[in-house]
Design a protein around this motif. Structure first.
Motif, PDB file in Angstrom:
ATOM      1  N   ALA A  88      46.115  38.581  45.905  1.00 45.98           N
ATOM      2  CA  ALA A  88      44.817  37.006  46.058  1.00 45.98           C
ATOM      3  C   ALA A  88      43.924  37.842  45.867  1.00 45.98           C
ATOM      4  CB  ALA A  88      45.511  36.810  47.640  1.00 45.98           C
ATOM      5  N   ARG A  89      43.167  39.041  46.392  1.00 45.73           N
ATOM      6  CA  ARG A  89      42.288  39.611  47.328  1.00 45.73           C
ATOM      7  C   ARG A  89      41.784  39.987  45.443  1.00 45.73           C
ATOM      8  NH1 ARG A  89      44.115  44.634  50.988  1.00 45.73           N
ATOM      9  NH2 ARG A  89      43.576  43.244  53.391  1.00 45.73           N
ATOM     10  N   LEU A  90      41.969  39.729  44.661  1.00 44.09           N
ATOM     11  CA  LEU A  90      42.025  40.261  43.589  1.00 44.09           C
ATOM     12  C   LEU A  90      41.029  39.334  42.780  1.00 44.09           C
ATOM     13  CD1 LEU A  90      40.526  41.862  41.079  1.00 44.09           C
ATOM     14  CD2 LEU A  90      43.089  41.711  40.398  1.00 44.09           C
ATOM     15  N   SER A  91      42.037  38.046  43.060  1.00 42.89           N
ATOM     16  CA  SER A  91      42.087  36.574  42.837  1.00 42.89           C
ATOM     17  C   SER A  91      40.900  35.901  43.354  1.00 42.89           C
ATOM     18  CB  SER A  91      42.969  35.780  43.084  1.00 42.89           C
ATOM     19  OG  SER A  91      42.474  34.556  42.630  1.00 42.89           O
ATOM     20  N   ARG A  92      39.976  36.080  44.572  1.00 40.01           N
ATOM     21  CA  ARG A  92      39.304  35.636  45.517  1.00 40.01           C
ATOM     22  C   ARG A  92      37.579  36.346  44.590  1.00 40.01           C
ATOM     23  NH1 ARG A  92      42.981  36.009  50.088  1.00 40.01           N
ATOM     24  NH2 ARG A  92      42.025  38.742  50.753  1.00 40.01           N
ATOM     25  N   ARG A  93      38.696  38.069  44.598  1.00 37.28           N
ATOM     26  CA  ARG A  93      37.177  38.760  43.630  1.00 37.28           C
ATOM     27  C   ARG A  93      36.739  38.151  42.960  1.00 37.28           C
ATOM     28  NH1 ARG A  93      32.471  39.889  42.791  1.00 37.28           N
ATOM     29  NH2 ARG A  93      32.067  42.067  43.473  1.00 37.28           N
TER      30      ARG A  93
ATOM     31  N   VAL B  58      49.086  40.520  49.057  1.00 32.80           N
ATOM     32  CA  VAL B  58      47.792  40.549  49.583  1.00 32.80           C
ATOM     33  C   VAL B  58      46.402  41.619  48.230  1.00 32.80           C
ATOM     34  CG1 VAL B  58      46.551  41.521  51.382  1.00 32.80           C
ATOM     35  CG2 VAL B  58      48.847  41.263  51.601  1.00 32.80           C
ATOM     36  N   SER B  59      47.064  42.090  47.669  1.00 37.11           N
ATOM     37  CA  SER B  59      46.220  42.680  46.533  1.00 37.11           C
ATOM     38  C   SER B  59      45.835  41.282  45.065  1.00 37.11           C
ATOM     39  CB  SER B  59      47.010  44.052  45.864  1.00 37.11           C
ATOM     40  OG  SER B  59      47.190  45.183  46.688  1.00 37.11           O
TER      41      SER B  59
END
Length: 156
Positions: free
Chosen positions: A30-35, A27-28
């Motif tokens: 993936a969120r950092l990648s999106r950001r 989850v972390s």
């Protein structure tokens, strides 16, 4: 297992098991990648992330065949051929016959591809560097220690 206030588990509690750590990292990351994708250079917005990834592979590895690129990017060769065609049409890469096997094509970054990749990386690195400066020295030390491990996981 008892959680703080008998409610939602804390990050530390979830990360105690391998399964919990796996979920937390998934989850972390993936969120950092999106950001980080949202911080892309506005001039490169028309270049899809997959094409930008190919530019990065060519930067790291030098000239490659379409088959080698497909393997690195974990896609089928016909998909990579389409991607390379788009990048050639845009002037981001150059394609030429292989020196010893004329049946193959070698792909390399063009000057435009290098400039595009550099601008994109510079912008996203600046955003991430700013976020890292907001962390404590101990948090940055932990991330420095974890970065090679995360890199190894990414390539396994």
């Amino acid at each position: 297992m008892s959680y703080a206030n008998d409610m939602t588990p804390t990050v530390e509690q979830v990360a105690r098991t391998d399964t919990g750590l796996a979920s937390l990292l998934r989850v972390s990351v993936a969120r950092l990648s999106r950001r980080l994708r949202s911080e892309r250079d506005p001039l490169n917005e028309l270049l899809p992330v997959g094409q930008l990834s190919v530019l990065g592979s060519l930067f790291r590895n030098g000239q490659l065949t379409v088959g080698q690129l497909a393997g690195i990017e974990r896609v089928q060769p016909p998909s990579m051929t389409r991607t390379v065609n788009c990048l050639v049409d845009g002037g981001y890469v150059e394609r030429r016959p292989h020196e010893t096997d004329r049946r193959q094509v070698v792909v390399s970054l063009s000057a435009k591809g290098e400039e595009t990749l550099a601008a994109d990386r510079k912008r996203r690195d600046a955003w991430l560097a700013q976020r890292l400066r907001e962390l404590t020295p101990e948090e940055r030390r932990l991330l420095r220690a974890a970065a090679p491990i995360i890199e190894r996981l990414a390539h396994s």
